[in-house]
Design a protein around this motif. Structure first.
Motif, PDB file in Angstrom:
ATOM      1  N   ALA A   7       3.013   8.199 -17.467  1.00 48.98           N
ATOM      2  CA  ALA A   7       3.607   6.762 -17.130  1.00 48.98           C
ATOM      3  C   ALA A   7       4.808   6.779 -16.284  1.00 48.98           C
ATOM      4  CB  ALA A   7       3.615   6.378 -18.669  1.00 48.98           C
ATOM      5  N   THR A   8       5.557   7.820 -16.713  1.00 46.01           N
ATOM      6  CA  THR A   8       6.808   7.556 -15.907  1.00 46.01           C
ATOM      7  C   THR A   8       6.736   8.056 -14.595  1.00 46.01           C
ATOM      8  OG1 THR A   8       8.227   8.224 -17.913  1.00 46.01           O
ATOM      9  CG2 THR A   8       9.303   8.754 -15.821  1.00 46.01           C
ATOM     10  N   ASN A   9       6.058   8.989 -14.339  1.00 45.18           N
ATOM     11  CA  ASN A   9       5.553   9.276 -12.802  1.00 45.18           C
ATOM     12  C   ASN A   9       4.772   8.596 -12.004  1.00 45.18           C
ATOM     13  OD1 ASN A   9       7.065  12.130 -12.304  1.00 45.18           O
ATOM     14  ND2 ASN A   9       6.317  12.173 -14.327  1.00 45.18           N
ATOM     15  N   LEU A  10       3.700   8.097 -12.601  1.00 42.04           N
ATOM     16  CA  LEU A  10       2.810   7.278 -11.970  1.00 42.04           C
ATOM     17  C   LEU A  10       3.388   5.805 -11.867  1.00 42.04           C
ATOM     18  CD1 LEU A  10      -0.732   8.064 -13.795  1.00 42.04           C
ATOM     19  CD2 LEU A  10       0.332   8.789 -11.408  1.00 42.04           C
ATOM     20  N   LYS A  11       4.367   5.576 -12.374  1.00 39.52           N
ATOM     21  CA  LYS A  11       5.133   4.215 -12.139  1.00 39.52           C
ATOM     22  C   LYS A  11       5.529   4.140 -10.981  1.00 39.52           C
ATOM     23  CE  LYS A  11       8.572   1.252 -13.733  1.00 39.52           C
ATOM     24  NZ  LYS A  11      10.043   1.006 -14.991  1.00 39.52           N
ATOM     25  N   GLY A  12       5.873   5.160 -10.247  1.00 36.98           N
ATOM     26  CA  GLY A  12       6.423   5.070  -8.853  1.00 36.98           C
ATOM     27  C   GLY A  12       5.465   5.947  -7.803  1.00 36.98           C
ATOM     28  N   ARG A  13       4.225   5.845  -8.426  1.00 35.44           N
ATOM     29  CA  ARG A  13       3.103   6.518  -7.540  1.00 35.44           C
ATOM     30  C   ARG A  13       2.835   6.037  -5.969  1.00 35.44           C
ATOM     31  NH1 ARG A  13       0.462   3.220 -10.887  1.00 35.44           N
ATOM     32  NH2 ARG A  13      -1.143   1.862 -10.378  1.00 35.44           N
ATOM     33  N   HIS A  14       3.422   4.726  -5.658  1.00 38.21           N
ATOM     34  CA  HIS A  14       3.259   4.105  -4.564  1.00 38.21           C
ATOM     35  C   HIS A  14       4.590   4.535  -3.626  1.00 38.21           C
ATOM     36  CE1 HIS A  14      -0.359   2.171  -5.419  1.00 38.21           C
ATOM     37  NE2 HIS A  14       0.306   1.432  -6.486  1.00 38.21           N
ATOM     38  N   GLN A  15       5.722   5.171  -4.081  1.00 39.20           N
ATOM     39  CA  GLN A  15       6.601   5.717  -3.301  1.00 39.20           C
ATOM     40  C   GLN A  15       6.257   6.370  -2.075  1.00 39.20           C
ATOM     41  OE1 GLN A  15       9.226   8.008  -6.074  1.00 39.20           O
ATOM     42  NE2 GLN A  15      10.826   6.545  -5.698  1.00 39.20           N
ATOM     43  N   TYR A  16       7.156   6.006  -0.909  1.00 38.35           N
ATOM     44  CA  TYR A  16       7.044   6.593   0.412  1.00 38.35           C
ATOM     45  C   TYR A  16       8.336   6.700   0.961  1.00 38.35           C
ATOM     46  CZ  TYR A  16       6.382   6.097   5.527  1.00 38.35           C
ATOM     47  OH  TYR A  16       6.508   6.357   6.584  1.00 38.35           O
ATOM     48  N   ILE A  17       8.494   7.960   1.751  1.00 36.41           N
ATOM     49  CA  ILE A  17       9.335   8.263   2.334  1.00 36.41           C
ATOM     50  C   ILE A  17       8.973   8.869   3.673  1.00 36.41           C
ATOM     51  CG2 ILE A  17       9.894  10.411   1.615  1.00 36.41           C
ATOM     52  CD1 ILE A  17      12.784  10.022   1.583  1.00 36.41           C
ATOM     53  N   GLN A  18       9.928   8.746   4.765  1.00 38.06           N
ATOM     54  CA  GLN A  18       9.499   9.331   6.060  1.00 38.06           C
ATOM     55  C   GLN A  18      11.079   9.594   6.351  1.00 38.06           C
ATOM     56  OE1 GLN A  18      10.762   8.753   9.389  1.00 38.06           O
ATOM     57  NE2 GLN A  18       9.761  10.292  10.132  1.00 38.06           N
ATOM     58  N   ILE A  19      11.100  11.277   6.653  1.00 35.47           N
ATOM     59  CA  ILE A  19      12.473  11.675   6.955  1.00 35.47           C
ATOM     60  C   ILE A  19      12.375  12.966   7.595  1.00 35.47           C
ATOM     61  CG2 ILE A  19      12.674  12.775   4.416  1.00 35.47           C
ATOM     62  CD1 ILE A  19      15.546  12.422   4.426  1.00 35.47           C
TER      63      ILE A  19
END
Length: 291
Positions: free
Chosen positions: A187-199
């Motif tokens: 639940a903790t990790n899937l909560k931010g499953r839509h995170q995105y970063i371009q670096i």
């Protein structure tokens, strides 16, 4: 006159990182080569496929990459569409320009080039990488299943050692605890499953968002400190957390499922001087080298 895509790579860039990428004709490409700071970047460069260079791509997806070589010379790499790699050591910039002209005019002669015997892993040095990262949901699920499997094995070993005296209670207790722990982890990790970063390493600008519809552009020079908490027992870094604190007090937290520590820290040049505080499972360990 044909227009081929050309792009630049400087000594601070990582493999697959390019800038100023656009179609150019022969004259524009020659001018791009002349304007490149070869002498400025030559003393700071190792001779390899990724480094200060100008890369040209023709319509057939063949690449000509002009880089540096020892003794003031230039190394010209040619990668064809079938991933065969060749190189040639040009004595001066005029010899490089002639090869470029031949490349544009379809008069390119490979007979002066030497062919590489091994042709594995060449393309990433020529093809542009977007350096976009998303949460790896599959890794989260796989780790959850492995934790459940470890619990089952541990329960069986415990029952064997205790000769089954806890047969009625222990398996149920372990299962309840495991399911609760795994459910919290998922639940903790899937909560931010839509995170995105371009670096990428060579660009101080990077983009981050809780999803791809809400992206904000940040600057590495605005970072005050990086707090890295290592929770993983292996190099996957999936349990790790990285908190980036900016000078204005804003913070963003990156999950290890989005970007592992090894990959993340490779995105920073030491010249930036960003302090990194390292903890292990919340316990202060040390301050890493500044980036």
């Amino acid at each position: 006159m044909p227009q081929f895509i050309s792009k630049l790579q400087h000594n601070t860039y990582e493999k697959g990182e390019f800038s100023d990428e656009q179609p150019r004709n022969l004259d524009e490409t020659i001018q791009l080569i002349k304007d490149f700071p070869w002498d400025l970047e030559r003393p700071l460069t190792d001779i390899q496929l990724t480094g200060p260079s100008v890369t040209i791509q023709d319509d057939g997806i063949n690449y000509l990459k002009l880089g540096l070589y020892f003794g003031g010379k230039f190394c010209v790499y040619y990668l064809d569409k079938n991933n065969h790699l060749y190189d040639y050591h040009a004595a001066d910039i005029e010899a490089v320009e002639k090869l470029v002209a031949d490349f544009f005019n379809q008069m390119f002669d490979l007979r002066v080039f030497e062919k590489y015997f091994f042709n594995i892993g060449n393309q990433p040095h020529f093809v542009t990488n977007k350096f976009e990262y998303h949460v790896k949901v599959g890794k989260i699920v796989a780790l959850s299943l492995s934790l459940l499997a470890y619990t089952a094995v541990f329960s069986l070993l415990f029952l064997k050692i205790t000769e089954g005296r806890w047969l009625e209670v222990f398996p149920i207790l372990m299962m309840v605890i495991s399911i609760a722990a795994i459910s919290y982890f998922v639940a903790t990790n899937l909560k931010g499953r839509h995170q995105y970063i371009q670096i990428s390493k060579g660009n101080n600008k990077f983009s981050y968002g809780v999803d791809e519809q809400h992206i904000i552009v940040y600057d590495k020079t605005d970072i005050r400190v990086i707090l890295y908490n290592q929770n993983s027992r292996n190099r996957s870094g999936i349990l790790d957390k990285c908190e980036i604190v900016f000078n204005n007090g804003e913070t963003i937290t990156l999950s290890g499922a989005l970007l592992s520590g090894d990959v993340f820290f490779n995105k920073f040049d030491e010249k930036l001087g960003i302090p990194v505080i390292y903890t292990h499972r919340g316990v202060f360990k040390n301050k890493l080298n500044q980036f």
